[in-house]
Motif scaffolding. Structure first.
Motif, PDB file in Angstrom:
ATOM      1  N   ILE A  30       0.890  -1.021  -0.077  1.00  0.00           N
ATOM      2  CA  ILE A  30      -0.063   0.028   0.153  1.00  0.00           C
ATOM      3  C   ILE A  30       0.816   1.259  -0.170  1.00  0.00           C
ATOM      4  N   GLU A  31       2.030   1.324   0.976  1.00  0.00           N
ATOM      5  CA  GLU A  31       2.476   2.574   0.963  1.00  0.00           C
ATOM      6  C   GLU A  31       3.979   2.713   0.233  1.00  0.00           C
ATOM      7  N   GLY A  32       4.090   1.806  -0.489  1.00  0.00           N
ATOM      8  CA  GLY A  32       5.129   2.106  -1.593  1.00  0.00           C
ATOM      9  C   GLY A  32       6.469   1.907  -0.771  1.00  0.00           C
ATOM     10  N   ARG A  33       7.539   2.270  -1.204  1.00  0.00           N
ATOM     11  CA  ARG A  33       8.778   2.310  -0.438  1.00  0.00           C
ATOM     12  C   ARG A  33       8.666   2.752   1.142  1.00  0.00           C
ATOM     13  N   SER A  34       9.012   1.948   1.898  1.00  0.00           N
ATOM     14  CA  SER A  34       8.830   2.450   3.407  1.00  0.00           C
ATOM     15  C   SER A  34       9.786   1.759   4.393  1.00  0.00           C
ATOM     16  N   ALA A 220       5.936   6.016   6.157  1.00  0.00           N
ATOM     17  CA  ALA A 220       4.626   6.282   5.550  1.00  0.00           C
ATOM     18  C   ALA A 220       3.621   7.269   6.501  1.00  0.00           C
ATOM     19  N   HIS A 221       2.417   7.524   5.976  1.00  0.00           N
ATOM     20  CA  HIS A 221       1.666   8.314   6.683  1.00  0.00           C
ATOM     21  C   HIS A 221       0.618   7.395   7.373  1.00  0.00           C
ATOM     22  N   SER A 222       0.064   7.895   8.615  1.00  0.00           N
ATOM     23  CA  SER A 222      -1.111   7.016   9.127  1.00  0.00           C
ATOM     24  C   SER A 222      -1.630   8.324  10.028  1.00  0.00           C
TER      25      SER A 222
END
Ligand SMILES: C[S@@+](CC[C@H](N)C(=O)[O-])C[C@H]1O[C@@H](n2cnc3c(N)ncnc32)[C@H](O)[C@@H]1O
Length: 582
Positions: A30-34, A220-222
């Protein structure tokens, strides 16, 4: 892809060893490179301490090392390039100045940052492209710049950078004098507890700066993040801490929307629609975090109907009155609440007319007047639902109005006569409970955002503390004779003696007057009985939830700001204990 961070440039990282041991760099679905945990972590563990790769002021006012190319004329020209969109002023002009200050050889470093394709139909992408073209073709300083390279850079800033606010103290003559006066008062009365009178006198301004972090931008964002980030100006570092226990293999996240925003929690405490709109516009993605995928708890739907991914889902039957609040009326209430919150918290000056409207308007939102039976049922006003986020904000505004604004405008005596403090304390309890039940954790059991709830609540707590301090002490003037200042002498006895002398003033020997001076001192007085319950409830929330969380999150690395907050809370609790014993 599971990569060791050590394969990349770690020059900006302060805690290189722990950072490499704790995380790895992965491609996530979901978040791509993380960045993902390589080992279990505890709350308070430090994950990353990093110096910004680039930083500059959002709104420069003079040429400085943070904006070496600033001039009034240039700034004006850059602002004109995006004059049609208020949201981007002054973010885009500041990013353009930031680009101008990059050295040629530094540019490859920015390849590591994500940005949306310039061909995307996204309105922000289009706006930034147009503004870059305009500036390169019209502003002499930019004539040799590649417009599309600058547009990519600005998009990288929007997509990856952090906005940090820091206190900036202005030192004008008057303020210096006031500062000195304050210093003289401290030995007598102790440190003031956000006495806003002092806060204003100090003229500490909040300035905002953009910080671009090499590794900090890979998290990532949350909206229910597992880290908290904080900029420490004294060391010029961004610190990322775990806020809860994390298993190995967890995607690390922080909130791209500011959590320590003290304007009542801002967007982080708002609805999924609001949070997602902001992230879509400025960060170019559809948030798929656990809180956005859950029911939208901040819309105030409970039991029967849930707002979920843009539509209503029911489990058992339909409750018409709840959905009728969503839509036009909800938007209206949100706007009004936020406008009043801005006034109540000093973000905008408050005029007397708005002040008089606050209470009746908010009351009407909570308890709309019964209207005559009407054919047009659609327009029927319903009370703001108890679990809607604006319900929380309404109580925060009312608390501020009762505890602070009313007495500022109409006088403390009048406020006391109307029982304003007690009303304000009751409102504060409702707000703080709201934050704890709705934002701290989600009613579904999935994690919420406790740090955002703490900071949103802090805004109200400071007002509560100030009111309780003021209401449990009185200032008394006493006469003191200079000759009595014998080291080791008990000052209370000394004061008592002077008072006794005062009560018998008719017999005063006038020859001793030269040696006397008037001194003020504070005496503690009992707390009014009716305040005790709300104050006790507030202290319960703070002691059982807030202090343990914040102590845990900041235990491994202290923060001066948070230490100060905890110290003030403890002084408040001590004061309440002291006056309870009177
Ligand atoms: C600051 S970057 C994070 C690093 C980025 N994944 C990279 O490859 O450099 C933000 C981007 O990560 C992805 N992302 C981060 N958090 C997300 C989330 N909660 N939901 C969906 N996408 C997310 C989005 O593509 C977003 O534009």
């Amino acid at each position: 892809m599971h990569q060791q961070v050590g394969q990349y440039d770690l020059s900006t990282v302060v805690n290189k060893d722990t950072f490499s041991e704790t995380v790895e760099f992965r491609q996530c679905e979901i978040e791509g490179r993380s960045l993902v945990t390589k080992q279990p972590l505890n709350p308070g563990d430090i994950i990353l301490v990093e110096h910004p790769q680039l930083r500059y002021l959002i709104e420069p006012e003079c040429r400085s090392s943070l904006s070496p190319h600033y001039s009034k004329r240039l700034w004006q020209q850059l602002k004109e390039s995006i004059q049609n969109d208020e949201d981007f002023s002054p973010g885009v002009p500041a990013a353009m100045l930031g680009y101008l200050s990059l050295k040629e050889e530094e540019r490859p470093k920015y390849d590591f940052f994500y940005y949306p394709e310039l061909t995307e139909e996204h309105p922000t992408v289009q706006l930034i492209k147009e503004a870059s073209n305009t500036v390169v073709s019209t502003v002499p300083e930019f004539k040799d710049i590649d417009a599309m390279d600058m547009a990519k850079f600005i998009l990288k800033i929007y997509g990856n950078a952090h906005t940090v606010s820091f206190a900036h103290e202005r030192t004008t003559q008057t303020h210096k004098k006031r500062k000195e006066r304050r210093q003289r008062y401290i030995p007598k009365f102790g440190e003031p507890y956000d006495n806003s009178a002092f806060a204003e006198e100090r003229q500490v301004q909040q300035r905002s700066m953009i910080c671009l972090m090499t590794w900090g931008s890979k998290f990532a964002h949350s909206c229910a993040p597992n880290m908290f980030l904080q900029y420490e100006p004294s060391e010029n570092v961004m610190v990322f801490r775990a806020v809860r226990a994390l298993e190995q293999g967890t995607v690390l996240s922080f909130s791209y929307l500011p959590e320590d925003d003290m304007s009542l929690g801002g967007l982080v405490c708002g609805t999924t629609v609001l949070r997602q709109a902001k992230l879509r516009k400025f960060k170019f993605f559809e948030c798929a975090c656990t809180r956005c995928s859950d029911y939208d708890w901040s819309r105030g739907c409970e039991g029967e109907i849930y707002y979920h991914k843009g539509q209503w889902e029911t489990r058992c039957g339909v409750q018409q009155d709840i959905p009728s609040f969503i839509g036009k009326r909800e938007d209206h209430v949100q706007k009004i609440t936020l406008a009043f919150a801005g006034l109540a918290h000093g973000l905008k000056p408050v005029d007397e007319d708005s002040l008089r409207m606050i209470e009746p308007y908010m009351e009407d939102l909570l308890h709309p007047e019964e209207e005559e039976e009407d054919d047009d049922d659609e327009d029927k006003e319903v009370p703001v639902p108890e679990h809607h986020w604006t319900y929380g904000s309404i109580h925060a505004v009312l608390s501020t109005y009762h505890l602070k604004l009313f007495s500022q405008f109409f006088g403390k005596g009048l406020a006391e006569r109307f029982g304003m403090t007690q009303k304000g304390l009751n409102e504060a309890v409702i707000y703080m409970r709201f934050l704890n039940n709705r934002i701290w954790s989600c009613p579904s059991g999935s994690p919420g955002n406790p740090m955002a709830a703490f900071f949103a609540g802090w805004r109200i707590l400071t007002i509560v503390m100030e009111s309780v301090f003021q209401g449990t002490q009185k200032t008394v003037a006493i006469r003191s004779t200079k000759t009595e200042t014998i080291p080791g002498n008990n000052s209370n006895n000394k004061k008592k003696k002077c008072n006794d002398d005062d009560s018998d003033s008719s017999d005063d020997d006038s020859s001793s007057e030269e040696e006397e001076e008037l001194v003020t001192t504070t005496e503690l007085i009992p707390m009014p009985e009716i305040w005790k319950q709300p104050v006790g409830q507030i202290i319960d929330i703070v002691q059982s939830e807030w202090i343990p969380l914040v102590t845990q999150v900041f235990h491994a690395r202290r923060s001066p700001v948070v230490d100060d907050m905890l110290q003030r809370i403890n002084q408040f609790i001590d004061r309440v204990e002291q006056v309870s014993a009177l």
